[in-house]
Design a protein around this motif. Structure first.
Motif, short mmCIF file in Angstrom:
data_model
loop_
_atom_site.label_atom_id
_atom_site.label_comp_id
_atom_site.label_asym_id
_atom_site.label_seq_id
_atom_site.Cartn_x
_atom_site.Cartn_y
_atom_site.Cartn_z
N PHE A 34 38.62 33.44 55.14
CA PHE A 34 38.10 34.10 56.34
C PHE A 34 37.70 35.56 56.12
O PHE A 34 36.86 36.08 56.87
N VAL A 35 38.30 36.23 55.15
CA VAL A 35 37.98 37.63 54.92
C VAL A 35 37.73 37.86 53.43
O VAL A 35 38.22 37.12 52.58
N LYS A 36 36.95 38.91 53.13
CA LYS A 36 36.63 39.21 51.75
C LYS A 36 37.70 40.08 51.10
O LYS A 36 37.93 40.01 49.89
N HIS A 37 38.34 40.93 51.89
CA HIS A 37 39.40 41.77 51.35
C HIS A 37 40.28 42.25 52.50
O HIS A 37 39.88 42.22 53.66
N ILE A 38 41.50 42.65 52.16
CA ILE A 38 42.45 43.20 53.12
C ILE A 38 42.53 44.70 52.93
O ILE A 38 42.69 45.17 51.80
N HIS A 39 42.41 45.47 54.01
CA HIS A 39 42.50 46.92 53.91
C HIS A 39 43.85 47.31 53.31
O HIS A 39 44.89 46.73 53.64
N LEU A 40 43.82 48.30 52.42
CA LEU A 40 45.04 48.69 51.72
C LEU A 40 46.14 49.13 52.67
O LEU A 40 47.33 48.86 52.43
N LYS A 41 45.79 49.81 53.75
CA LYS A 41 46.82 50.25 54.69
C LYS A 41 47.50 49.06 55.36
O LYS A 41 48.71 49.06 55.57
N ILE A 42 46.72 48.05 55.67
CA ILE A 42 47.29 46.85 56.29
C ILE A 42 48.22 46.15 55.30
O ILE A 42 49.33 45.72 55.65
N MET A 43 47.78 46.05 54.06
CA MET A 43 48.61 45.39 53.04
C MET A 43 49.89 46.16 52.81
O MET A 43 50.98 45.56 52.69
N ASP A 44 49.82 47.47 52.73
CA ASP A 44 51.02 48.28 52.52
C ASP A 44 51.97 48.16 53.70
O ASP A 44 53.20 48.12 53.52
N ALA A 45 51.42 48.11 54.90
CA ALA A 45 52.27 47.94 56.09
C ALA A 45 52.97 46.59 56.06
O ALA A 45 54.17 46.49 56.39
N ILE A 176 43.11 37.35 43.12
CA ILE A 176 42.46 36.29 42.34
C ILE A 176 41.05 36.05 42.87
O ILE A 176 40.10 35.84 42.09
N ARG A 177 40.88 36.09 44.18
CA ARG A 177 39.55 35.93 44.77
C ARG A 177 38.63 37.07 44.35
O ARG A 177 37.45 36.85 44.04
N LEU A 178 39.16 38.30 44.32
CA LEU A 178 38.36 39.46 43.95
C LEU A 178 37.93 39.40 42.48
O LEU A 178 36.98 40.06 42.09
N GLU A 179 38.65 38.61 41.68
CA GLU A 179 38.25 38.45 40.27
C GLU A 179 37.12 37.46 40.09
O GLU A 179 36.62 37.27 38.99
N GLY A 180 36.70 36.82 41.19
CA GLY A 180 35.58 35.90 41.10
C GLY A 180 35.93 34.44 41.19
O GLY A 180 35.05 33.57 41.15
N LYS A 181 37.22 34.13 41.32
CA LYS A 181 37.62 32.73 41.47
C LYS A 181 37.16 32.22 42.84
O LYS A 181 36.94 32.98 43.77
N SER A 182 37.02 30.91 42.96
CA SER A 182 36.60 30.33 44.23
C SER A 182 37.67 30.50 45.30
O SER A 182 38.85 30.74 44.98
N ARG A 183 37.28 30.40 46.55
CA ARG A 183 38.24 30.51 47.64
C ARG A 183 39.30 29.42 47.54
O ARG A 183 40.49 29.68 47.78
N LEU A 184 38.88 28.22 47.19
CA LEU A 184 39.83 27.11 47.11
C LEU A 184 40.85 27.34 46.00
O LEU A 184 42.05 27.12 46.19
N LYS A 185 40.38 27.80 44.86
CA LYS A 185 41.30 28.05 43.75
C LYS A 185 42.23 29.22 44.06
O LYS A 185 43.42 29.18 43.73
#
Length: 266
Positions: A34-45, A176-185
């Motif tokens: 559903f999303v391409k990336h998570i904001h760092l502040k959200i992840m840290d929280a 892993i998604r940001l490295e180019g792997k598929s969403r399913l993988k």
């Protein structure tokens, strides 16, 4: 839900509860759809919140009942039993981290991409072992009939661990998604990191069901293992992007939420 669980054998209770904790990890990993990336502040929280939940669960759901059970047994000083189990749990995770190759999501470009996915999954899997054990031991303690243990308390522990598993699923799947792997993988790797929890939960429940004198040690062991994970990975991971205040406040909120869950449901 609690009444329905009471009728089941403790091993089945632990297994179903750990399936829930695995499921929340899978939900976290599913964010890659559903999303391409998570904001760092959200992840840290979220990581800070997870740390607070684990610290509170380690005391209210594990260490405090262990001390009470040890006092009830009158075999040895309660503090000695609890301290020994607590330190053994931390040492166990320390040795796993030292001798099993793995890589944390926060590690930057130290491993070729082909191996990074496997090492990321191994890292979170190692950290999920004490969580599964904690759930299994908690339900095993209820079956043993100790006054200090309750089915509601065990359920609260499973809910708390499930809450903190959500960011863990994201922490594996998103890099892993940001490295180019598929969403399913990416999703597959993210949810796979928690598959060890049902296994560890069943082992924990079986162990304490067959050897009840182990209960105070087992509860303390699970607490020590979880605290080591928080100190070694969760808290540092929540602060590495410079959001120190946010991470600290989120930890306090997570601690308070788990404390209220445990006290209200126990």
């Amino acid at each position: 839900m609690v009444e329905w669980l009471i009728a089941l054998p403790p091993v089945m209770q632990a297994f179903l509860a750990s399936l829930f904790t695995w499921g929340v990890t899978a939900i976290g990993a599913a964010t890659v759809f559903f999303v391409k990336h998570i904001h760092l502040k959200i992840m840290d929280a979220m990581l800070g919140f997870a740390g607070g939940v684990m610290i509170a669960a380690s005391f209210w759901s594990l260490l405090s009942p262990a001390i009470a059970m040890a006092e009830q047994a009158h075999a040895r000083p309660a503090w000695l039993i609890s301290a020994a189990g607590f330190l053994a749990g931390g040492l166990f995770i320390f040795l796993l981290n030292r001798y099993i190759p793995h890589q944390h999501p926060s590690d930057k470009n130290i491993t070729p991409s082909a191996n990074r996915s496997r090492l990321l999954v191994l890292a979170i899997t190692l950290h999920n072992i004490p969580e599964g054990l904690a759930v299994g031991v908690a339900f095993g303690a209820v079956a043993a009939g100790y006054q200090e243990a309750s089915i509601a308390g065990a359920v609260a522990l499973a809910i708390g661990i499930g809450l903190q598993n959500f960011p863990e699923g994201i922490a594996v799947a998103m890099p892993i998604r940001l490295e180019g792997k598929s969403r399913l993988k990416s999703f597959f790797y993210g949810q796979a990191s928690a598959l060890v929890e049902p296994v560890a939960a069943v082992i924990g429940a079986l162990a304490v069901s067959m050897m009840q004198p182990l209960l105070p040690y087992a509860l303390s062991f699970a607490a020590g293992a979880m605290i080591f994970v928080v100190a070694e990975e969760v808290i540092p991971g929540s602060r590495e992007n410079g959001n120190h205040g946010l991470a600290a406040n989120s930890l306090l909120i997570g601690f308070a939420v788990m404390m209220m869950l445990d006290v209200a449901l126990s």
